[in-house]
Design an enzyme around this catalytic site. Sequence first.
Site, PDB file in Angstrom:
ATOM      1  N   HIS A 162      -8.673  -3.751  -1.700  1.00  0.00           N
ATOM      2  CA  HIS A 162      -7.410  -3.317  -1.116  1.00  0.00           C
ATOM      3  C   HIS A 162      -7.118  -4.061   0.187  1.00  0.00           C
ATOM      4  CE1 HIS A 162      -4.065  -0.524  -0.826  1.00  0.00           C
ATOM      5  NE2 HIS A 162      -4.348  -0.331   0.459  1.00  0.00           N
ATOM      6  N   SER A 176       0.836  -1.189   0.000  1.00  0.00           N
ATOM      7  CA  SER A 176       0.000   0.000   0.000  1.00  0.00           C
ATOM      8  C   SER A 176       0.882   1.254   0.000  1.00  0.00           C
ATOM      9  CB  SER A 176      -0.963  -0.047   1.185  1.00  0.00           C
ATOM     10  OG  SER A 176      -1.959   0.933   1.077  1.00  0.00           O
ATOM     11  N   ASP A 183      -9.276  -2.801  -6.495  1.00  0.00           N
ATOM     12  CA  ASP A 183      -8.478  -1.861  -5.713  1.00  0.00           C
ATOM     13  C   ASP A 183      -8.443  -0.493  -6.388  1.00  0.00           C
ATOM     14  OD1 ASP A 183      -6.236  -0.548  -4.373  1.00  0.00           O
ATOM     15  OD2 ASP A 183      -5.635  -2.538  -3.691  1.00  0.00           O
TER      16      ASP A 183
END
Length: 335
Positions: free
Chosen positions: A301, A175, A271
């Site tokens: 995500h 991330s 995502d």
Amino acid sequence: MGSRYRRAALAGTVALAARALARRARHVRAVPPALRTPDLWLPLSIGSGAELRIGRRLFPRPTEPVAGVEVTRHDVPGGQDVFVYEPAGRARPTGALLWVHGGGTVIGRPEGDHDLCSRMARDLGIVVVSARYRLAPEHPFPAALDDLTAALRRLRDEAGALGVDPARIAVGGASAGGGLAAAVVQRAHDEGVPVAFQLLVYPMLDDRTVLRRSPAGRGHLVWTPRSNAYAWTAYLGHPPRADELRPYAAPARRLDLAGLPPAWIGVGDLDLFHDEDVAYARRLEAAGVPVELHVERGMYHAAELELQATVAPMRAFQQRVFDALAAGLATTRPA
């Protein structure tokens, strides 16, 4: 008259809630049944200082390292502290990974990845170094990048003492950690600090995603456009805009990607970062950088963080991460 207005206001509120629930139901139905969790029904996002304070109190929870891995903490001159994970019985020298935790650059701490980092060290027989970095908005760019660059330099300087092959040092993260890892790699390349491999797990690479309309079906779960706008504004010190001239602030803005180390990029097709990650992978490939891109169908995500222990597709996704790192560290580059 007053009660009539109150009834009308209540009816309007109920209607809005019903529409929001219907939208949420559509987004959840887009997720394969095996990947659905009750948390997906919660409209979680960060868009204010108050929400950030709550998020920091709640996430991430510290995890425990697995057995058979020694974990030690070390201070880094010019940076923050790091945790070093070394598996028992390691045959020196081995490769090493500098790992960067996620959290949108505004939340997170390395203690939340004790389990993951220790498993990578154990399963791959390598040293893993997980670095702390200063968070935005209190410490905007380049504070985090400076901390992580210092951690990488310390890892290289102490490679001999750690039993690490300096030609087999990778940088990776998930991330925002993946985005910061990409920035560290770019800066290391420009400063003549060799990196063997970059492991980018659904990385947060491009602040310009905030300026674009969200693709249909993406970014509605876990990490939303609202959170993304808040996080990039906090990290950059200003709202994202068409021009951002500071090198490394947003890795996707770099024009010349030639000469960067080989990369693995993995992202789910639900995502918010899907498009920017796929575009970065294609640009790396066009620049002659070896890159493997994996797009996981039906994955939102960070889905594997909660589900990797119980759901086969998420176990497989995390295994792909481990396998990519193993392959990346098996190939040496000049130190």
